[in-house]
Design a protein around this motif. Structure first.
Motif, short mmCIF file in Angstrom:
data_model
loop_
_atom_site.label_atom_id
_atom_site.label_comp_id
_atom_site.label_asym_id
_atom_site.label_seq_id
_atom_site.Cartn_x
_atom_site.Cartn_y
_atom_site.Cartn_z
N LYS A 194 0.85 -1.19 0.00
CA LYS A 194 0.00 0.00 0.00
C LYS A 194 0.89 1.24 0.00
CE LYS A 194 -4.39 1.24 0.47
NZ LYS A 194 -5.56 0.48 0.71
N GLY A 195 0.48 2.24 -0.75
CA GLY A 195 1.25 3.48 -0.86
C GLY A 195 1.52 4.15 0.47
N ILE A 196 0.64 3.96 1.44
CA ILE A 196 0.83 4.59 2.74
C ILE A 196 2.11 4.08 3.43
CG2 ILE A 196 -0.57 2.98 4.12
CD1 ILE A 196 -1.72 5.59 5.47
N GLY A 197 2.44 2.81 3.23
CA GLY A 197 3.68 2.28 3.78
C GLY A 197 4.91 2.84 3.09
N LEU A 198 4.84 2.97 1.77
CA LEU A 198 5.95 3.56 1.02
C LEU A 198 6.14 5.03 1.40
CD1 LEU A 198 5.27 2.08 -2.52
CD2 LEU A 198 7.26 1.62 -1.08
N ARG A 199 5.03 5.75 1.48
CA ARG A 199 5.09 7.17 1.83
C ARG A 199 5.71 7.32 3.22
NH1 ARG A 199 4.25 11.87 -0.88
NH2 ARG A 199 2.39 10.99 -1.77
N GLY A 200 5.32 6.46 4.16
CA GLY A 200 5.89 6.52 5.50
C GLY A 200 7.39 6.29 5.50
N ALA A 201 7.86 5.33 4.69
CA ALA A 201 9.30 5.06 4.60
C ALA A 201 10.05 6.28 4.05
CB ALA A 201 9.55 3.83 3.73
N ILE A 202 9.51 6.90 3.03
CA ILE A 202 10.14 8.08 2.44
C ILE A 202 10.16 9.22 3.45
CG2 ILE A 202 9.82 9.88 0.67
CD1 ILE A 202 8.75 7.54 -1.16
N ALA A 238 4.40 2.34 11.37
CA ALA A 238 3.25 1.91 12.17
C ALA A 238 2.62 3.10 12.90
CB ALA A 238 3.67 0.84 13.18
N GLU A 239 3.46 3.91 13.53
CA GLU A 239 2.92 5.04 14.29
C GLU A 239 2.31 6.08 13.38
OE1 GLU A 239 4.15 7.82 18.02
OE2 GLU A 239 5.75 7.24 16.66
N ASP A 240 2.95 6.35 12.28
CA ASP A 240 2.50 7.40 11.36
C ASP A 240 1.24 7.01 10.60
OD1 ASP A 240 3.00 9.96 10.06
OD2 ASP A 240 3.42 8.78 8.27
N LEU A 244 11.78 -9.38 -0.85
CA LEU A 244 11.93 -8.06 -0.23
C LEU A 244 13.08 -8.18 0.78
CD1 LEU A 244 8.21 -7.10 0.41
CD2 LEU A 244 9.77 -6.06 -1.22
N ARG A 245 14.26 -7.78 0.36
CA ARG A 245 15.47 -8.05 1.14
C ARG A 245 15.46 -7.50 2.56
NH1 ARG A 245 19.16 -5.91 -3.57
NH2 ARG A 245 17.18 -4.90 -4.00
N TYR A 246 14.87 -6.34 2.78
CA TYR A 246 14.98 -5.71 4.10
C TYR A 246 13.65 -5.64 4.84
CZ TYR A 246 19.54 -4.50 2.30
OH TYR A 246 20.79 -4.56 1.78
N ILE A 247 12.65 -6.36 4.37
CA ILE A 247 11.35 -6.29 5.01
C ILE A 247 11.37 -6.89 6.42
CG2 ILE A 247 10.40 -8.45 4.10
CD1 ILE A 247 8.55 -5.08 4.56
N SER A 248 12.25 -7.84 6.68
CA SER A 248 12.27 -8.50 7.99
C SER A 248 12.49 -7.53 9.14
CB SER A 248 13.30 -9.63 8.00
OG SER A 248 12.88 -10.66 7.14
N PRO A 249 13.54 -6.70 9.13
CA PRO A 249 13.70 -5.77 10.26
C PRO A 249 12.67 -4.65 10.25
CG PRO A 249 15.45 -5.41 8.68
CD PRO A 249 14.71 -6.65 8.24
N VAL A 250 12.21 -4.23 9.06
CA VAL A 250 11.16 -3.20 9.01
C VAL A 250 9.91 -3.72 9.70
CG1 VAL A 250 9.63 -1.88 7.48
CG2 VAL A 250 12.06 -2.11 6.90
N ALA A 251 9.49 -4.93 9.34
CA ALA A 251 8.29 -5.52 9.95
C ALA A 251 8.50 -5.82 11.43
CB ALA A 251 7.88 -6.78 9.19
N ALA A 252 9.70 -6.21 11.83
CA ALA A 252 9.97 -6.47 13.25
C ALA A 252 9.79 -5.19 14.06
CB ALA A 252 11.37 -7.04 13.44
N GLY A 253 10.30 -4.08 13.57
CA GLY A 253 10.12 -2.80 14.25
C GLY A 253 8.66 -2.39 14.31
N LEU A 261 6.07 -4.49 14.27
CA LEU A 261 5.39 -5.36 15.23
C LEU A 261 5.72 -4.97 16.68
CD1 LEU A 261 5.93 -8.75 13.38
CD2 LEU A 261 3.71 -7.68 13.86
N GLU A 262 6.98 -4.66 16.95
CA GLU A 262 7.36 -4.25 18.31
C GLU A 262 6.62 -2.97 18.72
OE1 GLU A 262 11.78 -6.30 18.37
OE2 GLU A 262 11.63 -4.16 17.91
N PHE A 263 6.46 -2.04 17.78
CA PHE A 263 5.70 -0.82 18.07
C PHE A 263 4.26 -1.16 18.45
CE2 PHE A 263 2.60 2.30 16.73
CZ PHE A 263 3.01 3.42 17.44
#
Length: 190
Positions: free
Chosen positions: A5-13, A85-87, A143-152, A154-156
């Motif tokens: 979803k674009g909202i996740g991409l926008r948040g990363a940017i 997640a927060e945003d 998705l090479r780096y999705i694991s730590p992104v998703a871990a953060g 989930l922890e949030f």
């Protein structure tokens, strides 16, 4: 093929810009594939995009060196995930999370994952305490780096429901390695 979803991409940017400024984001753009440079500036939060766009963005961030290397890079991606997640959680979800029990959160993970990704299967296996356990995600593709992104991320979510000391790790993750088609997140108390 999964979509994000674009909202996740926008948040990363936005996280990259907030932490490293426009100059830092420009460094990421300079490393990104030319076909995606304009795409990043035109992300619409309500649309679905091929997951490769997220992979390219995360890979360019990693290659830029802005987030560090090794464990520092892992920590940066976890912070990025927490920011997303927060945003991006609506006010309603934030309020519901404050009053939710940890076991409700664990059971809601399939629905929450599907708010951000399309074309995936998510299954949760709780442990006897009802709020720790295993979350399996299939169909994300490479998705090479999705694991730590998703871990953060989930922890949030666990912190929002009042659980302190939760640790989330994807069992097969290695920095700079392609992800497996099935990601297995272990969620446990530290």
């Amino acid at each position: 093929m999964s979509k994000i979803k674009g909202i996740g991409l926008r948040g990363a940017i936005e996280w990259i810009k907030k932490n490293y400024g426009e100059e830092g984001f420009q460094k990421v753009l300079d490393i990104s594939p030319p076909s995606l440079k304009e795409e990043y500036s035109n992300i619409l939060t309500s649309l679905w995009y091929p997951s490769q766009i997220a992979d390219s963005l995360f890979a360019a961030f990693a290659e830029s060196g802005l987030g560090g290397h090794g464990l520092d890079l892992d920590k940066s991606f976890r912070l990025l995930g927490a920011f997303i997640a927060e945003d991006n959680l609506s006010v309603l979800y934030k309020v519901l999370l404050v009053f939710a029990k940890p076991s409700v959160l664990l059971g809601s993970l399939p629905k929450i994952w599907k708010m951000y990704f399309d074309g995936i299967d998510v299954a949760v296996e709780p442990t006897s305490d009802g709020y720790t356990g295993t979350c399996r995600v299939k169909g994300l593709g490479d998705l090479r780096y999705i694991s730590p992104v998703a871990a953060g991320w989930l922890e949030f979510l666990y912190r929002k429901v009042g659980v302190k000391g939760i640790d989330v790790h994807e069992l097969n993750y290695r920095i700079d390695s392609p992800s497996n088609d099935e990601l297995i997140y272990k969620i446990w108390r530290k």
